[in-house]
Scaffold this active site. Structure first.
Site, PDB file in Angstrom:
ATOM      1  CD  GLU A 129      35.248  45.707  27.098  1.00  0.00           C
ATOM      2  OE1 GLU A 129      36.002  46.448  27.766  1.00  0.00           O
ATOM      3  OE2 GLU A 129      34.854  44.605  27.532  1.00  0.00           O
TER       4      GLU A 129
ATOM      5  CB  CYS B 256      39.125  52.925  22.501  1.00  0.00           C
ATOM      6  SG  CYS B 256      39.602  51.347  21.801  1.00  0.00           S
TER       7      CYS B 256
END
Ligand code: NAD
Length: 545
Positions: free
Chosen positions: A296, A330
């Site tokens: 990720e 993020c």
């Protein structure tokens, strides 16, 4: 020995502790405990060993772990693994795998459920203090981070049992089964600095289903990550199942070329993911298995505002989305598209609100924003602000922009307005408190949705703020591949385990959805077993006569 639970006992689905957060508000008992715990952390610089085979290992090669908002203060000095310790950790992990993989899944799950109870209970406040000091998070941000790990551990245990129940179809004369095996070899977990929840989950999710792991934490946050390792040990994790091995990136090659590398569980920047993936793919002939890669990565997360939006909703969610944890999520909002007619209203509201967002050392509990994680992060964010200042034809700094690294790595919440939808600040991940805004003509909504979709390489998170249902539906349609986590009338951050499984595609990663069974399933390698009840006795097929 059975490797999985298969009985018919009712299995209640866990609830999210995220719904029961402590507030740390004035007058609460937790606030007093927190202040005491922070003071105790400030009074010492602890020594952090590696943990290999459950034993502390000191290598003599150490780094300091500073508090980002007070960088002269060392919270810890941490030992780093070299090639010898990494080889030793692989050996110990692989030796631990047979008995760990053979253990009944319910027994393994019990360890992680116990770890969750310890972290949410007796060790909560001391770890909130450690997260605050190590990551420069406010009490609220530290609390949601810690509780997310509690949720990961409880939900993943539930998802593992759910997966074990999934079995192939039966037919007369045969009996078919899945033996839900783990991967064969070790998993390398490489974690980012910004969430201890992610860091703790990266080695734990594979370990839960019978894998063994080496955990490489980010060097900036070794203190808080080590404490999570200690909790797993306290909960009864057998020696060698997870090995805590901070190492210098230059040693990445030593470990990535090991024939027993069975998987990489990574969260971090897209650049690092590409680098690690390329290293693995360039030596595929070395490995016993094709390593699984779950990665990720970064994002350039957006908010699209429609002219039907409620301005108060825009202001509240853009400030939270862009500036909480200093924009170092993020999923932080980093670009926003606002229709011209609303901008006149939203602009003064944001300028009124932002001075109330106080920046400073997070142990001052009136502070809303702490410091950036380290000098590199500070320099990078500052360079984007400098870029905006030196290109006035394209950017106007509407608010903030000051950077000061005298005591801590502080950057003001910064609002930038741009005329270039595909410029540097609208397309690159900055990972700091900078929100860039494009003001568009009201009648260009569909075009702006397409622009939003096409402008960046990422596909992580985004949100639409609107009251008009047609506008919401249009955004959902055009932005289908622009975000793996899409929000309506909310900020693009704040996913909750099990409720908003997390991850994005494009350059944002493999989208294996942490906090859901999809991720847990990636760490399993089922063996299909067919038993024929009345076996064939003649090889000839009927057509042969
Ligand atoms: P980073 O890529 O700098 O580092 C991540 C990890 O990789 C660290 O442990 C680092 O030491 C390690 N690493 C770097 N180079 C390596 C090498 N050559 N060999 C072995 N290990 C190496 O990321 P960061 O600064 O820690 O975290 C911020 C980034 O993570 C941002 O891009 C953010 O968007 C991303 N992130 C993504 C998600 C998500 O779920 N998509 C969640 C959190 C953070």
């Amino acid at each position: 020995m059975s490797t999985q639970s298969s009985d018919e006992m009712p299995r209640p689905k866990p609830t999210n502790d995220m719904d029961n957060l402590l507030t740390y508000g004035p007058g609460t008992p937790e606030r007093e405990q927190l202040i005491t715990a922070i003071e105790s952390l400030k009074g010492q610089s602890v020594e952090i060993p590696l943990v290999i085979g459950g034993k502390p290992v000191l290598t003599g090669k150490t780094i300091e772990v500073p508090a980002p908002h007070e960088h002269h203060r060392s919270l810890a000095h941490a030992h780093l693994a070299g090639a010898v310790e990494l080889q030793q950790a692989v050996k110990v992990a692989c030796a631990a795998q047979a008995s760990w993989a053979a253990m009944d899944g319910r027994q393994r799950a019990a360890i992680f459920r116990k770890a969750a109870d310890i972290l949410a209970g007796p060790r909560r406040i001391e770890n909130i203090a450690a997260i605050m000091m190590d990551l420069s998070k406010t009490p609220f941000e530290a609390e949601i981070d810690l509780i997310e790990l509690v949720d990961f551990w409880r939900f993943n245990a539930y998802y593992m049992e759910y997966l074990y129940d999934q079995q192939p179809t039966q037919a007369p004369g045969e009996h078919n089964r899945f033996d839900w095996r783990p991967l064969e070899g070790f998993v390398l977990a490489v974690s980012p600095f910004n969430f201890i929840a992610i860091a703790g989950n990266l080695p734990s999710a594979p370990a839960l289903v019978g894998n063994v792991a080496l955990w490489k934490p980010s060097r900036s946050v070794i203190l808080s990550n080590y404490r999570i390792m200690q909790i797993l040990q306290e909960a009864g994790l057998p020696d060698g199942v997870i090995n805590f091995v901070p190492f210098d990136s230059s040693h990445g090659g030593d470990i990535l070329s090991h024939p027993s590398l069975a998987g990489l569980h990574f969260t971090g920047s897209s650049e690092t993911l590409v680098h690690l993936w390329q290293r693995i793919s360039s030596q595929l002939n070395r490995y016993r298995n094709f390593p699984r890669i779950v990665g990720e990565a970064g994002g350039k997360d957006f908010i699209v505002v429609h002219q039907s939006a409620d301005p108060k909703v825009v202001v509240a969610n853009s400030i939270r989305g862009a500036f909480e944890y200093q924009g170092q999520k993020c999923s932080a909002a980093s670009r926003m598209y606002v229709p011209a007619s609303l901008w006149e209203e939203i602009r003064p509201m944001m300028l009124d609100e932002l001075p109330n967002l106080k920046i400073g050392p997070v142990d001052d509990l009136s502070v809303g924003m702490g410091a950036l994680i380290n000098q590199d992060a500070f320099d990078k964010v500052k360079s984007y602000i400098q870029y905006a200042k030196s290109h006035p034809e394209e950017y106007e700094i509407l608010y903030g922009g000051k950077c000061d690294d005298t005591d801590g790595w502080f950057v003001e919440p910064t609002l930038v307005v741009t005329t270039n939808p595909k410029g540097k600040l609208m397309t690159e991940e900055i990972f700091g408190p900078v929100l860039t805004i494009l003001v568009y003509p009201d009648d260009a909504y569909e075009g702006v949705l397409r622009l939003c979709d096409e402008s960046t390489a990422y596909g992580l998170t985004g949100s639409i703020i609107a009251q008009d249902r047609q506008a919401i539906a249009k955004a959902e349609e055009i932005l289908r591949f622009a975000a793996g986590n899409f929000y309506i009338n909310d900020k693009p951050s704040g996913s909750v385990v099990g409720r908003q499984p997390f991850g994005g595609a494009r350059r944002s990663g493999t989208n294996d959805k942490s906090g859901f069974w999809l991720n847990v399933a990636r760490w399993m390698s089922p063996r299909t077993i067919k038993e024929t009840l009345i076996p064939a006795q003649d090889w000839r097929r009927p057509y042969l006569g």
